[in-house]
Design a protein around this motif. Structure first.
Motif: not given
Lengths: 462, 447
Positions: B89-90, A117-118, A139-140, A121, A37-44, A125
C-alpha cells in the motif's frame, strides 16, 4: 485435498436413503485483489476460499449441501443431513473411483500466487498513468487487479475422480472525466483464464486509453433519441446482446422446464441464415474457458444455432435427466456454495462476410453501439434490456455525433430474426454473468453486426 | 479448532510480527433453501459455513487477509498475507482499529421461534404457495421460480484494543414468480416476502399477489414514447434507490465519484423528500447494532425535507472531514475490505394512498418493476436508462398494462422531481425501502 477413502465414504453416506447419484466437489481457491485509486494503492486483500459441496440425485430430486468443515465426521454428517431430504427407492451403487488424468488445455505460464505483489502493482501504476494522461479532463482513475487460483476435485458415484486447476487474471480500468459540471465514466476490463503472463503482456495503451477515451467522449455526447432504429453493434463485448437475448434461453436451466421460448424447437429456423451461434469452453486461455466443467465433464464446442437452425442447448447432468439428453460439458458454479447448472462459457456469433465499412455505409439513419454495458433478460418471456456505454448516431452511411444514455430493449427471439448483416471481424470480450449458480467469468463475442430494428430508449424523446 | 483460541493465537502472533493494531472478524452461517416445481421438490440445499477475516496495521498501513480453512496453517496464512498486503500500500491513509463506542443497542434480530420451525412445515408451506398460485387463474401456465430460504448468522468482532462484539440474526424469505400466457402474449409476475415471523405468512395472500401481478400484466398496449408523469411503486422506487446508494457515500464523494461532494446543507431534492437510514427499523429484516469496524449504529437522517444533512461515513472518511463516523463502515463479509454501506436505507413515507397519488394525473405511467439496474445506471453521472414494466394511467386511474418500456432520466433531477410521497413504505431484500413516489416526469420509450 481430501483422502480418497473419505470421499468414497461420503459418496456412500449420501446414497444411504435411496438416492441414485452422489457427487463431491472440493474447492480450494486462492484470491488476490488490489485496488488503486486517486494514484494510490488503497486496498489489498488476499484470501483462501475452501469448502465442499455434496450433491445427491434421486430421479428428478436434486439435493445440495455445502460445508467448510473438512473433517471426516463433519463431511459424513453433512452428507447424511442432505440424504434425509431424499425419499428415493433408488439403489444407488458406488462405482470404484477411477482417477482420471486430464491434460489441461489452457496453459498457465506464471501462477499468480508465486508473483510478488510489487510486480502486479507496477502494471497497475502504468495503466493508471496512461489513463490519467489521456486527457486533462480525466479526474479520477480506478484500477482493480484480481487473480484467482481455483483448485477443484470432483468425484461422483459413477466412479469419476478428477482434479483441475483454474487460473483467472483480470485488470479493470475505470476512468472518470469531468468538465466541471457533468461527470462521465469509461470502463475496460480485460481478463483471461491465464496467469500473470496475461497481465504483463496486456496492451495497456489500448485498454487504459480506451477507458479514458470513452469517458471523455461521453462528456460531450448528445442525449440519445428514443424510437425504433437499425442498430449496428460492434464486435467483442457487443456480443452481450446475444448472451442476454438468446444465450440464457438456450441454457437447460430454462429449457428443461419449458420456460424458455427456445424449448422444444430443435431443427426449427430461429434466425436468418447468416446467424451461427456457438458456445465453446475450449478456446485457449479465454476468460470463459475451462478444461473440465464443474461436474468433471470435458468442455467442448457446442453449436447452438447453425445457419439460422436451432441445433442444440447447453445441458448439465441434472437437466439432462429431465430432457432425456446428454450433458454438454456446460455445468458451472461460482463456488462450492452453488448447486451447479447449465451456463455459458465463451459464447459468440460466428463471423460472416460483410466488412465493418460496408455495414456502416449501408445504414441510412441508425445507431452505432461501439461499446456495450451490461444487460439482463427475463428467460421466460425473452424480454431483454441492455445499456450502451458508447454510442453514435449514423446518418447516410456515416458515423455522426456521440450520444449517451442509450438503452436497447426488445425480445430475444424476435431480435434474432432481425439480424441483417454479420461482419467478418469476430472478437471476444470478458464479462461476469450472474444467474442461479452464481457469478461466473464468461466471454461474449461477435463480429460487427446489424439488427434492422431495435427499440432505443433515451432521454431526448422522438 | 476452537474459534476463540484461534482468535487469541492470531492476535498474539500479529503483535509478535509487528502489527501495532489488529482485528479478527468471524462469521458463521447456516442456511436452508428449497425450490418447488410442479408440486415436487426441485432442489433442496443446506449449508454450514464460516470464515475469518483479519486486518491489521503494519508500519501504519492496513493489510487484509481471510480464510475459510481454519487449521494449523491458517494463522501463518493470514498474518503473512496481511503483512504482504500492507507492504504494497501507499502511505498511511488514516485507517485504524477502533476501541469501541460508549453504548451499543441491544436490538434483537434473531427469533428463536423461527429457528424452531421444522423443515417439513416450511416445505408444506411453499408447496401450498405454488399450488395456490397455479390455481389463481387458468392463464397462469407455470410457476418458474418458487423458493423458500432461511438463514442464520453469528458475527464476532474482536480486536487488540479490547473490543469484543457479537450478534446473531436470522430470517426467512419467500420468492415466487408466475408465468401468465394469453395467446402469444407472455408475462411474469411475482411476490417476495421477508420475515422473522413464520406465522404471519399467508400462502393465499402471496399466491394472490403473484397471480394478480402476472395476470394484470396481460393485455398490453403501446403508448406514444414521450415524457410522462410517473408513479414509481414502492418496490420499483426502492430498487432505484438501491442502485444509486453509492452517491450518498462519503468515500465516493471524497474520490470525486459523487456529485454530492460539498453539498451538505444544500437543497438537493423537493421538500417532500426525506431519506433515512435506520438499522433498527422493525419492518426491515436486516440491520446491525455495530458496523464493520465496531462503531455503534444509529438512525441517521441523510436528507431532511430536501436538504442534504450528511453523507454516510466510516471512521476514515469521517476523520478526513473532521466529523464523527455515522456508523456506516461496511464489511459485506469476512472476505471484504472495509467500505461504506447503509443499514436500512429508505425514503420517508408521506400520507397519501396510491389512489390519491394517481388521482391528479391526466396521463401518466405507473412503474411496477425495473430491470437492468446494474448496467443502465451510472452513479457517477446520475444518468439512468433502464427497462421497466407498468401501467398507463388515464384520468387518475389505471387504464391498461404497457408493452416493455425504458424509463430514462437523471437521479439528481429525480430527487428534485419528487412531487409527493405515498404512505405504503415497504422494504425489499437487501435493506432498501420506499413508499410509492410521484415524480414530475421521466422519458418513457415503449417497445
Amino acid at each position: 485435498m481430501i483422502k480418497q477413502s473419505i470421499i468414497e465414504n461420503v459418496l456412500e453416506a449420501a446414497l444411504s436413503t435411496g438416492g441414485d447419484f452422489s457427487e463431491v466437489f472440493i474447492e480450494d481457491k486462492f484470491v488476490n485483489s488490489i485496488e488503486l485509486q486517486s494514484d494510490k494503492v488503497e486496498r489489498s486483500i488476499s484470501g483462501r476460499d475452501f469448502g465442499i459441496g455434496i450433491r445427491i440425485f434421486s430421479g428428478l430430486q436434486n439435493v445440495y449441501t455445502y460445508t467448510s468443515d473438512f473433517t471426516e465426521e463433519g463431511l459424513l454428517e453433512a452428507a447424511k443431513r442432505a440424504a434425509l431430504a431424499i425419499s428415493g427407492g433408488g439403489n444407488g451403487i458406488i462405482h470404484p473411483l477411477q482417477k482420471e488424468i486430464i491434460k489441461p488445455i489452457h496453459t498457465i505460464a506464471q501462477l499468480p500466487q508465486t508473483v510478488e505483489h510489487a510486480r502486479k502493482v507496477a502494471v497497475m501504476r502504468k495503466a493508471n498513468g496512461i489513463a490519467r494522461n489521456y486527457d486533462e479532463r480525466i479526474r479520477q482513475v480506478g484500477i482493480r487487479y484480481v487473480d484467482e487460483e481455483q483448485n477443484v476435485l470432483i468425484a461422483n458415484s459413477e466412479g469419476k475422480f478428477v482434479e483441475d486447476k483454474r487460473v483467472h487474471s483480470r485488470l479493470a480500468i475505470q476512468s472518470t472525466a469531468s468538465d466541471g459540471v457533468e461527470m462521465q465514466s469509461g470502463f475496460y476490463g480485460p481478463g483471461a483464464h491465464a496467469g500473470f503472463e496475461f497481465i504483463e503482456n496486456l496492451d495497456l495503451h489500448h485498454y487504459a486509453g480506451e477507458a479514458s477515451r470513452i469517458a471523455v467522449t461521453m462528456l460531450g455526447a448528445d442525449e440519445c433519441p428514443s424510437g425504433k432504429f437499425p442498430v449496428i453493434i460492434d464486435n467483442e463485448f457487443g456480443g452481450v446482446i446475444f448472451h442476454e437475448a438468446c444465450g440464457h434461453g438456450l441454457e437447460a436451466t430454462s429449457v428443461a422446464k419449458n420456460t424458455s421460448v427456445f424449448a422444444n424447437r430443435i431443427g426449427e429456423k430461429v434466425a436468418p441464415d447468416i446467424v451461427t451461434y456457438i458456445d465453446d469452453g475450449t478456446l485457449p486461455n479465454e476468460w470463459g474457458s475451462l478444461t473440465i466443467d464443474d461436474e468433471g465433464e470435458r468442455t467442448r464446442k457446442n453449436v447452438l444455432i447453425e445457419n439460422g437452425i436451432l441445433k442444440g442447448y447447453m445441458i448439465d447432468k441434472f437437466n439432462a435427466r429431465r430432457m432425456n439428453a446428454e450433458a454438454t460439458g456446460s455445468s458451472r458454479r461460482q463456488s462450492y456454495r452453488f448447486n451447479p447448472t447449465s451456463r455459458m462459457t465463451n459464447t459468440y456469433i460466428a463471423p460472416g462476410e460483410s466488412t465493418p465499412e460496408e455495414i456502416i455505409a449501408s445504414t441510412e439513419n441508425g445507431i452505432y453501439a461501439k461499446y456495450m454495458g451490461g444487460g439482463q433478460v427475463n428467460p421466460a418471456t425473452g424480454d431483454y434490456n441492455f445499456a450502451v456505454a458508447e454510442a453514435y448516431l449514423v446518418k447516410d452511411g456515416k458515423i455522426g455525433r456521440p450520444i449517451r444514455g442509450a438503452t436497447l430493449i426488445g425480445n430475444g427471439a424476435k431480435t434474432l430474426q432481425l439480424v441483417d448483416k454479420v461482419g467478418n471481424n469476430l472478437a471476444h470480450g470478458a464479462g461476469m454473468c450472474g444467474s442461479v449458480s452464481g457469478s461466473l467469468p464468461v466471454n461474449v463475442g461477435q463480429p460487427m453486426l446489424r439488427v434492422s430494428e431495435i427499440t432505443v430508449g433515451g432521454t431526448k424523446g422522438e | 479448532m476452537d474459534i476463540l483460541l484461534f482468535q487469541e493465537e492470531l492476535l498474539k502472533r500479529a503483535k509478535d510480527v509487528g502489527f501495532s493494531e489488529a482485528e479478527v472478524y468471524y462469521e458463521k452461517s447456516n442456511s436452508f433453501q428449497v425450490k418447488i416445481f410442479e408440486g415436487e421438490i426441485d432442489s433442496y440445499e443446506t449449508s454450514e459455513e464460516g470464515g475469518v477475516g483479519f486486518r491489521g496495521l503494519y508500519k501504519g498501513k492496513m493489510g487484509y487477509a481471510y480464510t475459510e480453512k481454519i487449521d494449523d496453517d491458517s494463522v501463518s496464512f493470514l498474518i503473512d498475507g496481511a503483512k504482504a498486503n500492507a507492504e504494497v500500500l501507499d502511505e498511511d491513509d488514516g485507517s485504524d482499529i477502533f476501541g469501541g463506542s460508549e453504548h451499543y443497542s441491544e436490538h434483537s434480530r434473531y427469533s428463536e421461534e423461527l429457528a424452531n420451525v421444522s423443515i417439513s412445515e416450511k416445505i408444506a408451506f411453499i408447496k401450498e404457495v405454488e399450488k395456490k398460485t397455479l390455481a389463481y387463474d387458468p392463464r397462469i401456465v407455470s410457476v418458474n421460480y418458487c423458493v423458500l430460504q432461511d438463514f442464520s448468522q453469528d458475527r464476532v468482532l474482536t480486536n487488540n484494543k479490547g473490543l469484543s462484539l457479537q450478534d446473531k440474526t436470522n430470517g426467512l424469505i419467500v420468492f415466487i414468480y408466475a408465468v401468465a400466457k394469453d395467446g402469444e402474449e407472455m408475462k411474469t409476475g411475482g411476490a417476495v416476502r421477508l420475515t422473522r415471523d413464520f406465522k404471519e405468512l399467508d400462502a393465499n395472500e402471496i399466491a394472490n399477489e403473484a397471480g394478480k401481478e402476472a395476470i394484470s400484466s396481460l393485455g398490453e398496449h403501446s403508448i406514444p414514447s414521450r415524457k410522462y408523469p410517473i408513479i414509481m411503486r414502492h418496490d420499483a422506487s426502492a430498487s432505484l434507490l438501491a442502485a444509486f446508494t453509492p452517491v450518498f457515500s462519503a468515500e465516493e464523494a471524497q474520490k470525486d465519484q459523487s456529485l454530492l461532494k460539498g453539498k451538505i446543507g444544500e437543497e438537493i431534492g423537493t421538500k417532500n423528500f426525506s431519506l433515512v437510514d435506520d438499522p433498527f427499523h422493525p419492518e426491515a429484516l436486516l440491520g446491525r447494532n455495530f458496523d464493520g469496524e465496531g462503531v455503534a449504529t444509529k438512525k441517521t437522517i441523510i436528507i431532511s425535507d430536501g436538504t442534504l444533512k450528511t453523507l454516510l461515513h466510516n471512521r476514515k472518511t469521517a476523520k478526513k472531514e473532521g466529523v464523527d463516523s455515522t456508523g456506516h463502515a461496511s464489511k459485506a463479509s469476512y472476505k471484504s475490505t472495509l467500505s461504506i454501506a447503509p443499514g436500512n436505507l429508505y425514503i420517508a413515507p408521506g400520507e397519501k394512498s396510491n389512489e390519491e397519488l394517481m388521482a391528479t394525473i391526466e396521463e401518466g405511467v405507473l412503474i411496477t418493476d425495473l430491470s437492468g439496474l446494474h448496467s443502465g445506471t451510472s452513479t457517477i453521472s446520475g444518468d439512468f436508462s433502464v427497462a421497466a414494466s407498468g401501467f398507463y394511467i388515464k384520468d387518475g386511474k389505471i387504464a391498461f398494462p404497457v408493452k416493455q418500456m425504458t424509463i430514462a432520466g437523471n437521479f439528481y433531477d429525480y430527487m428534485n422531481g419528487i412531487v409527493s410521497v405515498g404512505s405504503d413504505l415497504k422494504f425489499v431484500p437487501g435493506g432498501y425501502g420506499s413508499p410509492s413516489v410521484k415524480v414530475k416526469e421521466l422519458s418513457v420509450t415503449v417497445d
